[in-house]
Design a protein around this motif. Structure first.
Motif, short mmCIF file in Angstrom:
data_model
loop_
_atom_site.label_atom_id
_atom_site.label_comp_id
_atom_site.label_asym_id
_atom_site.label_seq_id
_atom_site.Cartn_x
_atom_site.Cartn_y
_atom_site.Cartn_z
N UNK A 1 -3.57 22.01 -12.45
CA UNK A 1 -3.70 22.45 -11.08
C UNK A 1 -4.49 21.47 -10.22
N UNK A 2 -4.93 20.38 -10.79
CA UNK A 2 -5.71 19.47 -9.99
C UNK A 2 -4.94 18.18 -9.72
N UNK A 3 -4.91 17.80 -8.47
CA UNK A 3 -4.36 16.48 -8.17
C UNK A 3 -4.94 16.05 -6.83
N UNK A 4 -4.89 14.77 -6.59
CA UNK A 4 -5.40 14.27 -5.31
C UNK A 4 -4.57 13.08 -4.88
N UNK A 5 -4.64 12.81 -3.59
CA UNK A 5 -3.91 11.68 -3.04
C UNK A 5 -4.87 10.53 -2.79
N UNK A 6 -4.46 9.36 -3.19
CA UNK A 6 -5.24 8.17 -2.95
C UNK A 6 -4.31 7.07 -2.50
N UNK A 7 -4.92 6.00 -2.03
CA UNK A 7 -4.10 4.85 -1.68
C UNK A 7 -4.07 3.91 -2.88
N UNK A 8 -2.89 3.51 -3.25
CA UNK A 8 -2.75 2.47 -4.27
C UNK A 8 -2.46 1.18 -3.52
N UNK B 1 -9.84 6.00 -2.05
CA UNK B 1 -9.75 7.44 -1.85
C UNK B 1 -9.41 7.77 -0.41
N UNK B 2 -8.77 8.91 -0.23
CA UNK B 2 -8.48 9.44 1.09
C UNK B 2 -9.26 10.73 1.25
N UNK B 3 -9.77 11.06 2.40
CA UNK B 3 -9.74 10.28 3.63
C UNK B 3 -10.98 9.42 3.84
N UNK B 4 -11.84 9.28 2.83
CA UNK B 4 -13.11 8.60 3.08
C UNK B 4 -13.10 7.11 2.78
N UNK B 5 -11.96 6.61 2.36
CA UNK B 5 -11.80 5.19 2.14
C UNK B 5 -12.88 4.62 1.23
N UNK C 1 0.85 -1.18 0.00
CA UNK C 1 0.00 0.00 0.00
C UNK C 1 0.88 1.23 0.00
N UNK C 2 0.54 2.21 -0.81
CA UNK C 2 1.29 3.45 -0.88
C UNK C 2 0.31 4.59 -1.16
N UNK C 3 0.69 5.77 -0.74
CA UNK C 3 -0.06 6.94 -1.14
C UNK C 3 0.44 7.34 -2.51
N UNK C 4 -0.47 7.53 -3.42
CA UNK C 4 -0.08 7.94 -4.76
C UNK C 4 -0.81 9.23 -5.09
N UNK C 5 -0.10 10.10 -5.76
CA UNK C 5 -0.68 11.37 -6.15
C UNK C 5 -1.16 11.26 -7.59
N UNK C 6 -2.45 11.50 -7.78
CA UNK C 6 -3.00 11.42 -9.12
C UNK C 6 -3.31 12.83 -9.63
N UNK C 7 -2.69 13.16 -10.74
CA UNK C 7 -2.98 14.45 -11.34
C UNK C 7 -3.87 14.24 -12.53
N UNK C 8 -4.58 15.24 -12.88
CA UNK C 8 -5.42 15.15 -14.06
C UNK C 8 -4.55 15.42 -15.28
N UNK C 9 -4.80 14.71 -16.37
CA UNK C 9 -4.00 14.97 -17.56
C UNK C 9 -4.55 16.17 -18.30
N UNK C 10 -5.71 16.64 -17.89
CA UNK C 10 -6.31 17.79 -18.59
C UNK C 10 -5.89 19.11 -17.94
N UNK C 11 -5.99 19.16 -16.63
CA UNK C 11 -5.61 20.41 -15.97
C UNK C 11 -4.42 20.15 -15.06
#
Lengths: 974, 372
Positions: free
Chosen positions: A835-842, A854-858, A823-833
């Motif tokens: 300025x948007x990215x979010x952290x999720x668990x991979x 998804x974090x923090x709502x699992x 398990x790792x935290x991965x940062x997902x950015x949008x390929x379109x914009x």
């Protein structure tokens, strides 16, 4: 899946196109891979998954033909599609003889792709040569050269029916495409006139033939034989049955092994290069895998670390040139690719930019660091370049195609730990996984292994003049040296490495060679537990006094755990200058600034006898016995080869393997597979095994003050939290670091804790140490309340801090029957914009599925299968990057890269153009015409390809859809 | 209690119920409000009051509609007794010290018209060594058969309560194959079977599971298509409250409902199972599934405490992802221990602002994009 890195597993065939300057490698599993300039890669997979036996490029074409071991022929071509080239299978064909003919009549043994590009000549086991039209692969009956026809044309006195059995070699006359040389296994060679359908010359060799090679001007050719000899033959118009010019046994006079392939290369200075494979004296060097290069008085037998599959020479591709002028020798061995620079004196090896032998010592762990700062990157490269001085400076000679993939957006490092105690640093930014630097931890310790420095010594007076080349060395002298955990801080350049015998090394990057003493400390993890005896391996002995280290990462602190069990978890905090380590017995914290052990905590349950005695001793002994048995096989293989004389190595290993399998099967049948259903309890074995360690600056005690803390999770579902007091920087050396246990959480389901993470007030994971100091991350929100995420193999749970109350959970195993492996935290950015990215668990599960949570709502965002669930080593080797990519081993020697993010995709994208200059100059001008015709209608090809659908390059998985799905799910939640 | 007494004095209206209570040779009559029976403790106090035996420990029993003498010792069976009593609730009271446990049970009342005579005249079977089994209030359930009403009769859903006992679960499972009726006729499909019961284990002692029983579901999730290892992991993950649905190898002990014979219905009900699954799943999730999950935290090397679960004000169960999102509440009704209560007052303040704002989306919190 995007791209495969490393060396193909079990290669079986090699091909090269001097025209395209591309190399092709076929494998036993039916894959074919094309390589050109760094970044130019193509992959294809035969549906049959059969071993690729031969690969031949069609001269001056973007096409190649493969022969599989089921005797089927496949025509592949490189075509442009959407601006990039793709490799696709066009036709397949199996040679069919007349009804009632034996299978040997159509068993293809030799292939000649004729320079007219219209015909493929196929030599068969029964001696016939068939002509197949290209590209349809239709047999042209009227052009078949049967052995009967050949025999009719020969004087009757010296020929019998059997002399025309099995075509070993087919070679086109270099100047006159109307003539081909046919070599039969029994030693008979004929020069066949294709126009008049007759034998113009015949040559009678006395020895069993292995291969043939024309001299460039077509006046002579050379044949090599089973007895280790080679013979030169003149071709003149007057003599119909010439006698051999010269017959040599290079490693005589004692019986020698066969020379299976030979090259004769002319040079300007008149001295030819004769390059051949094999020919070693049978008795004393019969087990060597060698290729000899003879050039005038220079003679070297390159001794390879594994069986030679095939080799080729890169020489001038100018058809009009008078001499070959060879520049490089490219050798495909079973475990690595070696390129020798023939232009530089001493014939040094060329450092390959790809196809690196990842497994030169077995990979024991890997660690990925994204986005390396330029300064650290350059220092690592400079340290690595000092190690590579013995390599040739020659540019990579296989340079066909153009890499049109965009430059990698950031510098990524992949670190692999190996069984022999080395850590290799790979440039993982792009398609080519390239070795930057190799670090060895062996110097710190005293081992029986003497430094292996006979690597590049040239034995001057020894005969044969063997010289070892290649890096593949799977036999580790001391398994305790194996690297188990790696942690690199990219900002400070601190590196922590932990190994099999409880050793933890902290290193610092130094640009100069240095000689210093490594500080040594011992951590007794058992503490007051008494009456136990460790039955595992002993700890490593350290070298006394100062040790000389080469430039690069140099260890300055060594901590050895007692008992010396394998280190199972490691964490480094470069800002606080602390390193934490855990084994099956407990964990400890070490202050590497003051070089002082801060504390140790024993996690062992008193009744856990198994862990105490050394859980790995059994595993180790099994491994040891396996190692021994492999050595035995190897030895027996060698000796039996001496007895029987060649050939049977692969089959014997297979036999041995089959026997192993059979034994294993029998064992399975005796005991029916059943699984015990039992709740986990505190008394289970290995509950104290420390699985994860985590540093965090958070609210551990109360909600008003935050402090540094260390978190540890065990196999038994326990989480320990220690409150740390780190003195401020100015008094860092004067005051000791203090630690106090603040919390202990026991998960009721008692599943192993595999991940601990603290989320800040904005529910963002806390940044890495020094990340904020380097302005690379927002400072964490210390206003809002923090949350603790504990990931066990079975569940994800969020707790509040500082008061630990459970807030959220996601059960995985109870619902799906799969367990969390990585398990790792991965940062997902949008390929379109941007300025948007979010952290999720991979998350990777034991079934090989990858889930994004998804974090923090699992919330489970997406799940898709990635690794086959039977591929245990693949799942165990998986490593995620910070930006949603990952690597896992698909074979001992290859990493498969995959991407979960649409933004970060590393895949080969390259173009192979028909090099026009060459084709215009070529004797056949037809090719130029065809070329232009081809180029004029790219649109048609595009259409055609769209219809036929899937890319062969990514034959394994069509990821695009999945990726889009991920993206849309991620964005949908917004 | 006052309420009950007022009811006793009042007229027998629709909402009231007559109670006839017997202790020794004495009878008492009074009435209860059927809709508001109150708690068992109150009822117990009331009985002691009306019989004027305030300090005597007694066992309370009643006769149900089938004439069985059944105990009343907690709220549940008290409410059951009140709700089923028609029209009269007959109560029998015995002193605890001379209680006859064997008097309770099925058919006791029909078998012997008079409980008292049974007490006075020892029966044959009572000559055997007397096994002292305490009353059900001292029991903890270790297993039960559940959902009998919604399952096909060839199946049995067994719940094993691991937390109530120190016994090991004690069984093994294996791969095997079973025959199913499919649209294409009889087909052999892989299945999971119980391969061994450990002597003395929970599974064996319940008598509800047997070797070669086919495992169909684990906690409401079908096992078909899952590997032995997956099913093993699922069972272990649910081991604190394991509910397994089996098809017993021995179909003769099945509960016979309706007029169908158990033999012929062997495969016929197979197809009805999937349709009932969502229903089952709902039951399980809303049930006491979570009660077993309290982790323990030790603060500063202090006393172990159960981790409070923030009491849910609303529990949203997403049927697909199965995530329970528990919101914080200041009314933490079921804190288990007293130390918890004392520390809770401090803790709840800090917990106040951890309540996730439902309007706030997690995606607003952008991670920083790192560039060099």
């Amino acid at each position: 899946q995007t791209v495969e890195h490393g060396f193909p597993h079990q290669p079986s065939a090699l091909g090269y196109s001097p025209f395209l300057r591309l190399m092709a490698i076929g494998t036993r599993s039916g894959a074919i891979k094309l390589y050109g300039a760094p970044g130019v890669e193509f992959m294809g997979l035969h549906e049959e998954n059969n071993t690729v036996m031969q690969i031949h490029f069609i001269p001056d074409q973007c096409q190649l033909v493969t022969l599989l071991d089921d005797n089927s022929l496949h025509l592949w071509s490189l075509k442009q599609h959407g601006g990039a080239s793709e490799l696709r299978e066009e036709h397949r064909f199996t040679l069919k003889g007349p009804p009632g003919s034996p299978p040997s009549a159509t068993q293809v043994t030799a292939i000649l792709a004729h320079s007219s590009r219209e015909v493929l000549y196929l030599g068969t086991e029964s001696g016939g040569v068939f002509a197949a039209e290209l590209p349809s692969l239709r047999v042209l009956e009227d052009r078949t050269i049967t052995s009967e026809v050949v025999l009719q044309r020969l004087p009757e006195d010296n020929c019998n029916r059997r002399s025309c059995e099995l075509v070993e070699a087919l070679r086109e006359h270099p100047k006159n495409p109307g003539q081909i040389l046919i070599g039969y296994s029994r030693g008979l060679i004929v020069l066949w006139d294709l126009q008049n359908n007759k034998v113009t010359h015949h040559f009678l060799g006395s020895q069993q033939l292995e291969n043939l090679y024309w001299q460039r001007d077509g006046s002579k050719f050379i044949s090599c034989h089973y007895d280790g000899s080679y013979t030169q033959w003149p071709v003149s118009s007057d003599n119909r049955q010439p006698e051999p010019l010269e017959n040599t046994v290079p490693y005589g006079p004692f019986p020698c092994k066969a020379i299976s392939k030979i090259y004769w290369q002319t040079t300007k200075n008149g001295l030819p290069y004769i390059i051949f494979q094999g020919g070693m004296p049978r008795a004393s060097y019969g087990d060597r895998h060698s290729i000899s290069v003879i050039h005038g008085s220079h003679q070297t037998a390159f001794d390879f670390t594994s069986r030679v599959i095939d080799f080729f020479i890169i020489f001038t591709s100018e058809p009009a040139a008078e001499f070959d002028d060879p520049s490089a020798l490219v050798v495909l061995a079973e475990e690595e690719l070696v390129v020798i620079d023939l232009k530089t004196a001493g014939w040094p090896a060329v450092h390959p930019p790809y196809l690196a032998s990842l497994h030169c010592s077995a990979i024991t762990c890997s660690h990925h660091v994204s986005n390396i700062p330029l300064k650290l990157w350059e220092r690592i490269i400079s340290a690595g370049s000092k190690q590579n001085i013995h390599y040739s400076s020659m540019p990579w000679p296989i340079d066909g195609g153009t890499n049109i993939a965009p430059d990698p957006p950031q510098r990524d490092l992949l670190l692999t730990g190996h069984e022999d105690g080395t850590v290799r640093f790979w440039d993982a930014s792009g398609v080519c996984l390239h070795l930057l630097y190799k670090l060895s931890t062996v110097r710190v310790f005293l081992t029986d292994a003497d430094p292996n420095d006979n690597m590049n010594t040239l034995g001057e007076d020894e005969w044969p003049p063997l010289r070892k080349v290649g890096t593949f060395d799977p036999y580790s002298d001391d398994p305790r040296l194996g690297i188990q955990k790696i942690y690199l801080c990219k900002y400070s350049g601190y590196l922590a490495v932990a190994g099999t015998a409880g050793q933890v090394l902290v290193m610092e990057l130094n640009d100069e060679d240095a000689e210093h003493v490594v500080d040594h400390a011992e951590a007794d993890l058992l503490q007051d537990q008494e009456g136990y005896r460790w039955k595992g391996h002993e700890k490593l002995k350290t070298r006394e006094g100062p040790v000389r280290f080469e430039a690069g990462f140099q260890p300055f602190v060594l901590v050895q755990c007692q008992p010396p069990a394998v280190v199972t978890s490691l964490a480094l905090h470069s800002e606080w200058k602390l390193v934490a380590f855990g084994t099956s017995h407990g964990f400890g914290l070490f202050d590497h600034q003051q070089k002082r052990l801060v504390f140790v905590k024993c996690t062992l349950h008193p009744s856990d006898q198994l862990a105490l005695e050394g859980p790995l001793s059994r595993v180790k002994s099994l491994k040891k016995s396996l190692r021994q048995s492999f050595r035995r096989i190897r030895r027996s293989r060698v000796s039996s080869r001496k007895r029987r004389g060649g050939g049977g190595s692969a089959s014997e290993v297979q036999e041995a393997n089959a026997k192993f399998d059979q034994d294993a099967l029998q064992e399975m049948e005796l005991a029916p597979v059943q699984r015990k259903i039992e709740a986990r309890s505190a008394e289970d074995s290995f509950t104290g095994f420390v699985r994860t360690l985590y540093f965090a600056d958070t609210f551990l005690r109360d909600s008003s003050r935050h402090c540094p803390s260390l978190w540890a999770g065990t196999n038994g579902g326990t989480v320990y939290a220690f409150c740390l007091r780190v003195p401020p920087a100015e008094r860092r050396m004067d005051e000791p670091v203090r630690a106090e246990q603040a919390k202990e959480i026991q998960l009721m389901h008692r599943a192993p804790v595999v991940g601990i993470l603290v989320l800040d007030g904005r529910s963002t994971p806390l940044p890495e140490p020094l990340e904020v100091a380097h302005d690379l991350s927002k400072s964490p929100d210390m206003q809002g309340s923090h949350q603790l995420l504990v990931v066990s193999e079975e569940q994800f749970k969020v707790f509040t801090l500082p008061k630990v109350s459970s807030k959220l959970k996601l059960k995985l195993t109870a619902l799906e029957g799969c367990r969390v492996r990585k398990v790792t935290v991965a940062n997902f950015g949008s390929c379109k914009t941007d300025d948007y990215s979010e952290n999720d668990l991979a998350v990777l599960t034991n079934l090989g599925d990858i889930q994004i949570i998804s974090l923090p709502f699992l919330k489970l965002q997406i799940r898709y299968p990635c690794i086959r669930k039977e591929d245990v080593s693949g799942i165990a080797s998986c490593v995620f990057t910070k930006y949603g990519q990952g690597f896992y081993l698909i074979s001992p020697s290859e990493f498969e890269r995959f991407s979960l993010s649409t933004k970060w995709l590393v895949e080969p994208r390259c173009l192979v153009d028909m090099p026009e200059v060459t084709s215009n100059n070529h004797v056949h001008n037809k090719s130029a015409v065809e070329n232009s015709a081809r180029k004029s209608s790219p649109g048609d090809y595009g259409e055609e390809e769209r219809k036929s659908g899937r890319l062969m390059e990514h034959a394994l998985l069509n990821d695009e859809k999945v990726l889009k799905e991920i993206q849309s799910t991620l964005e949908g939640g917004r | 209690m006052n309420r009950a007494q007022r009811g006793a004095a009042g007229s027998r209206g629709l909402g009231t119920m007559e109670v006839k209570s017997k202790f020794g040779a004495e009878f008492r009559r009074f009435s209860l409000e059927r809709s508001k029976p109150g708690k068992f403790e109150e009822f117990y106090g009331l009985l002691q009051h009306v019989h004027k035996i305030p300090n005597v420990d007694v066992l309370v029993g009643y006769t149900d509609i089938h004439g069985d003498l059944l105990p009343i010792n907690n709220d549940d069976n008290y409410h059951k007794a009140v709700s089923t009593a028609n029209p009269l609730l007959r109560i029998f009271i015995q002193r605890k010290e001379d209680a006859d446990y064997s008097a309770f049970g099925t058919d006791t009342m029909t078998r012997k018209k008079n409980v008292l005579s049974n007490v006075l005249r020892p029966d044959n079977h009572k000559k055997k060594p007397h096994i002292v089994i305490s009353m059900p209030q001292d029991f903890r359930p270790v297993s039960s058969i559940i959902d009998v009403d919604i399952l096909p009769e060839t199946h049995r859903r067994v719940r094993l309560y691991k937390y109530g006992t120190d016994k090991p679960l004690g069984f093994y499972i294996r791969d095997g194959s079973s025959v199913r009726v499919t649209p294409h006729g009889l087909e052999k499909v892989p299945g999971i079977f119980i391969s061994r019961l450990v002597p003395g284990g929970l599974a064996q002692s319940t008598g509800l599971l047997a070797v070669n029983d086919e495992v169909l579901e684990v906690n409401g999730i079908e096992v078909s298509g899952k590997s032995l290892d997956q099913v093993t992991d699922m069972m272990i993950a649910n081991s604190r409250n394991l509910i397994i649905t089996v098809r017993p190898a021995n179909q003769r002990n099945n509960v016979v409902r309706n007029s169908r014979t158990s033999g012929s219905s062997g495969q016929s009900t197979e197809s009805s199972l999937p349709s009932s699954t969502p229903n089952i799943l709902g039951n399980l999730l809303q049930g006491e599934e979570e009660s077993d999950e309290e982790d323990i935290v030790i603060e500063d090397n202090g006393e172990p405490q159960q981790i409070p679960k923030a009491a849910p004000t609303s529990e949203s169960i997403e049927s697909l992802s199965q995530i329970e999102l528990l919101h914080e509440s200041t009314q933490n009704g079921f804190l288990p221990s007293s130390e918890m209560n004392s520390s809770h007052s401090a803790g709840s303040i800090s917990m106040e602002y951890e309540v996730p704002d439902p309007g706030r989306k997690p995606l607003e919190e952008d991670g920083t994009i790192i560039t060099l």
